[in-house]
Design a protein around this motif. Structure first.
Motif, PDB file in Angstrom:
ATOM      1  N   GLY A   1      34.024  49.292  40.586  1.00 48.15           N
ATOM      2  CA  GLY A   1      33.336  48.280  39.776  1.00 48.15           C
ATOM      3  C   GLY A   1      34.284  47.280  39.137  1.00 48.15           C
TER       4      GLY A   1
ATOM      5  N   MET B   1      27.856  52.388  38.978  1.00 48.35           N
ATOM      6  CA  MET B   1      28.127  53.633  39.686  1.00 48.35           C
ATOM      7  C   MET B   1      27.624  54.880  38.951  1.00 48.35           C
ATOM      8  SD  MET B   1      29.046  54.744  42.492  1.00 48.35           S
ATOM      9  CE  MET B   1      30.048  53.622  43.437  1.00 48.35           C
TER      10      MET B   1
ATOM     11  N   HIS C   1      22.664  42.956  52.540  1.00 47.66           N
ATOM     12  CA  HIS C   1      24.032  42.539  52.848  1.00 47.66           C
ATOM     13  C   HIS C   1      24.967  43.573  52.218  1.00 47.66           C
ATOM     14  CE1 HIS C   1      27.709  40.203  52.785  1.00 47.66           C
ATOM     15  NE2 HIS C   1      27.129  39.249  53.486  1.00 47.66           N
ATOM     16  N   SER C   2      25.672  44.327  53.060  1.00 46.02           N
ATOM     17  CA  SER C   2      26.462  45.473  52.565  1.00 46.02           C
ATOM     18  C   SER C   2      27.418  45.097  51.453  1.00 46.02           C
ATOM     19  CB  SER C   2      27.251  46.106  53.707  1.00 46.02           C
ATOM     20  OG  SER C   2      26.386  46.782  54.561  1.00 46.02           O
ATOM     21  N   ALA C   3      28.134  43.981  51.611  1.00 47.27           N
ATOM     22  CA  ALA C   3      29.138  43.620  50.608  1.00 47.27           C
ATOM     23  C   ALA C   3      28.471  43.366  49.250  1.00 47.27           C
ATOM     24  CB  ALA C   3      29.921  42.392  51.061  1.00 47.27           C
ATOM     25  N   LYS C   4      27.372  42.633  49.262  1.00 48.25           N
ATOM     26  CA  LYS C   4      26.689  42.326  47.995  1.00 48.25           C
ATOM     27  C   LYS C   4      26.104  43.598  47.379  1.00 48.25           C
ATOM     28  CE  LYS C   4      25.535  37.704  49.681  1.00 48.25           C
ATOM     29  NZ  LYS C   4      26.463  36.855  49.000  1.00 48.25           N
TER      30      LYS C   4
ATOM     31  N   ALA D   1      28.800  49.388  42.803  1.00 46.45           N
ATOM     32  CA  ALA D   1      30.067  49.766  42.152  1.00 46.45           C
ATOM     33  C   ALA D   1      30.020  49.485  40.653  1.00 46.45           C
ATOM     34  CB  ALA D   1      31.230  49.008  42.801  1.00 46.45           C
ATOM     35  N   LYS D   2      29.299  48.436  40.281  1.00 44.41           N
ATOM     36  CA  LYS D   2      29.226  48.087  38.864  1.00 44.41           C
ATOM     37  C   LYS D   2      28.196  48.931  38.104  1.00 44.41           C
ATOM     38  CE  LYS D   2      31.214  43.602  39.533  1.00 44.41           C
ATOM     39  NZ  LYS D   2      31.076  42.243  39.950  1.00 44.41           N
TER      40      LYS D   2
ATOM     41  N   ARG E   1      26.888  56.792  50.374  1.00 40.78           N
ATOM     42  CA  ARG E   1      27.912  57.719  50.862  1.00 40.78           C
ATOM     43  C   ARG E   1      27.470  59.166  50.826  1.00 40.78           C
ATOM     44  NH1 ARG E   1      32.193  54.860  51.572  1.00 40.78           N
ATOM     45  NH2 ARG E   1      32.331  52.944  50.389  1.00 40.78           N
TER      46      ARG E   1
ATOM     47  N   THR F   1      35.117  49.116  45.283  1.00 38.83           N
ATOM     48  CA  THR F   1      33.795  49.718  45.485  1.00 38.83           C
ATOM     49  C   THR F   1      33.869  51.223  45.746  1.00 38.83           C
ATOM     50  OG1 THR F   1      33.874  49.033  47.806  1.00 38.83           O
ATOM     51  CG2 THR F   1      32.655  47.618  46.289  1.00 38.83           C
TER      52      THR F   1
ATOM     53  N   LYS G   1      27.252  46.731  47.851  1.00 34.90           N
ATOM     54  CA  LYS G   1      28.345  47.572  47.360  1.00 34.90           C
ATOM     55  C   LYS G   1      28.904  47.048  46.038  1.00 34.90           C
ATOM     56  CE  LYS G   1      29.876  49.472  51.787  1.00 34.90           C
ATOM     57  NZ  LYS G   1      30.283  50.855  51.514  1.00 34.90           N
ATOM     58  N   LEU G   2      28.977  45.734  45.914  1.00 35.75           N
ATOM     59  CA  LEU G   2      29.458  45.144  44.656  1.00 35.75           C
ATOM     60  C   LEU G   2      28.556  45.558  43.490  1.00 35.75           C
ATOM     61  CD1 LEU G   2      30.384  41.429  45.513  1.00 35.75           C
ATOM     62  CD2 LEU G   2      31.932  43.237  44.800  1.00 35.75           C
TER      63      LEU G   2
ATOM     64  N   ALA H   1      32.347  40.121  52.253  1.00 38.24           N
ATOM     65  CA  ALA H   1      32.793  41.163  53.172  1.00 38.24           C
ATOM     66  C   ALA H   1      33.275  42.405  52.447  1.00 38.24           C
ATOM     67  CB  ALA H   1      33.924  40.614  54.045  1.00 38.24           C
ATOM     68  N   VAL H   2      33.244  43.505  53.186  1.00 37.54           N
ATOM     69  CA  VAL H   2      33.772  44.783  52.712  1.00 37.54           C
ATOM     70  C   VAL H   2      35.047  45.045  53.500  1.00 37.54           C
ATOM     71  CG1 VAL H   2      33.303  47.249  52.461  1.00 37.54           C
ATOM     72  CG2 VAL H   2      31.419  45.597  52.316  1.00 37.54           C
TER      73      VAL H   2
ATOM     74  N   ALA I   1      35.281  44.971  48.012  1.00 36.68           N
ATOM     75  CA  ALA I   1      34.303  44.005  48.525  1.00 36.68           C
ATOM     76  C   ALA I   1      34.422  42.677  47.789  1.00 36.68           C
ATOM     77  CB  ALA I   1      32.885  44.554  48.372  1.00 36.68           C
ATOM     78  N   THR I   2      34.196  41.620  48.534  1.00 40.36           N
ATOM     79  CA  THR I   2      33.946  40.315  47.933  1.00 40.36           C
ATOM     80  C   THR I   2      32.456  40.062  48.160  1.00 40.36           C
ATOM     81  OG1 THR I   2      34.292  39.073  49.960  1.00 40.36           O
ATOM     82  CG2 THR I   2      36.249  39.539  48.639  1.00 40.36           C
TER      83      THR I   2
END
Lengths: 218, 75
Positions: free
Chosen positions: B62, A79, A67-70, A76-77, A105, B18, A72-73, B42-43, B38-39
Motif C-alpha cells: 500500500g 489490505m 484492470h489488475s493494476a488498478k 494494497a491500500k 492470492r 502491492t 491491486k493498487l 501495469a503490475v 503496481a502503477t
C-alpha cells in the motif's frame, strides 16, 4: 460501457449464505455510471448485508476492478480489511468479479451482485442503449454506423425482413424501430448505399471463437 | 545491500507496493521476484539484485515509493 443491473438481493444472499465476513469492491467506471457499483450503491449493499447479519470488513470503489493494476493498487491500500474477509462481493460487471477472483492470492471466491447485460452507450437522455454485441467482425462502417447484428433481433445483414410495419417498426417488437429502416434513413442522408448494393455474406463466426485468447496490449 | 525502486517507464516516477512474496529473514536468489508493485497502468516485480537474506522490508503493501527510494535491505 458494460451495462449491469442488480441481481435480486435474495439471490445474492443465498450465494453468500456460508460466509460471514465480507469485503465489498465497487467499480468507479461503468457500474458507477449505471448506478450499480458506485459509492452510493456500495453503502446500500453494505447496509443490506449488515442487516442480514454479515460483517463487512471494508469496502472500496476501485477505478476499474477489471484492470489488475488498478485493482491491486486499491487492494494494497486496504489490505487489512481485505485480508480479514472470507469472500469478496463485487458490485461491477462479470469482468470485475472475475478479475477480483483471479487476482486474489488466497484463492477466495468473489461474488457478483449484478447481472451483466452487454455493451451499451449512454445516450443524451441518460439511457443505456445496447448497440454492440462484440461479435469480432464489425460491419458498422458499411451499415451507416448502426449495427444490424445488434439492433435487428434477427441479426440480418442484407436489409430488412418482410415483417416491418408501415411505420417502420420491428415485427419482433412493435414498439421498436426496425434496424434496417433506421440504417436506410441514415444512408439516405449522404446518399451512400454502397453496403446495400453488395451482397453481404453470412458472418464468419469462426473469427468470433470464444473465448478469445489473451492479447498482449502493446 | 539496499534495494531501490529502479527507473520505470518514461514519465512514471512512483509505484505502489502491492505484495511481498517473501518475509524478512527469507533467503532470496539473485534475479528472483522480490516485491510486486503496481502503477495505474501495469503490475511488475522488482527482482532481487543479489543473493542473500531479506533482512528488512522498508515499504509495506500500500506504500507509494518514488524511483530510487529504498524498498528493502538484503544481507
Amino acid at each position: 460501457m458494460i451495462f449491469t443491473q442488480p441481481k435480486p438481493f435474495e439471490e445474492v444472499l443465498k450465494a453468500l449464505e456460508p460466509y460471514k465476513k465480507i469485503f465489498i469492491v465497487g467499480c468507479g467506471e461503468c457500474a458507477t455510471v449505471f448506478k450499480t457499483g458506485g459509492e452510493e450503491q456500495i453503502a446500500e449493499i453494505r447496509s443490506k448485508l449488515e442487516a442480514a447479519g454479515k460483517t463487512i470488513t471494508g469496502a472500496v470503489v476501485v477505478e476499474s476492478p477489471c484492470h489488475s493494476a488498478k485493482l491491486k493498487l486499491a487492494v494494497a491500500k486496504n489490505m487489512a480489511a481485505y485480508s480479514a474477509a472470507e469472500v469478496i462481493v463485487v458490485a461491477g460487471c462479470g469482468l470485475g468479479t472475475q478479475s477480483v477472483q483471479e487476482n486474489d492470492r488466497s484463492g477466495r471466491r468473489a461474488f457478483g451482485v449484478n447481472n451483466t447485460l452487454g455493451l451499451s452507450r449512454v445516450d443524451a437522455m441518460n439511457r443505456a442503449v445496447e448497440c454492440c454485441l462484440g461479435c469480432g467482425d464489425c460491419v458498422i462502417n458499411l451499415s451507416a454506423g448502426l449495427c444490424p447484428v445488434t439492433l435487428c433481433p434477427k441479426g440480418l445483414l442484407n436489409g430488412p425482413c418482410g415483417g416491418y410495419s408501415k411505420e417502420g417498426k420491428c415485427e419482433v417488437d412493435r414498439e421498436m424501430d426496425c434496424a434496417w429502416v433506421a440504417i436506410y434513413k441514415r444512408m439516405s442522408k449522404d446518399n451512400n448505399f454502397q453496403y446495400l448494393k453488395e451482397f453481404q455474406k453470412a458472418k464468419d463466426h469462426r473469427v468470433d471463437k470464444r473465448p478469445h485468447k489473451p492479447v498482449e496490449i502493446k | 545491500m539496499e534495494v531501490k525502486l529502479p527507473e520505470l517507464a518514461e514519465g512514471v516516477e512512483k509505484a505502489t507496493v502491492t505484495f511481498w512474496p517473501k518475509k524478512a529473514g527469507d533467503a532470496v536468489k539473485q534475479g528472483e521476484d522480490l516485491v510486486e508493485m503496481a502503477t495505474d497502468k501495469a503490475v511488475f516485480y522488482v527482482p532481487s539484485p543479489c543473493a542473500g537474506t531479506l533482512k528488512q522490508i522498508l515499504k509495506n503493501e500500500g506504500d507509494e515509493v518514488k524511483v530510487g527510494e529504498n524498498l528493502a535491505v538484503i544481507e
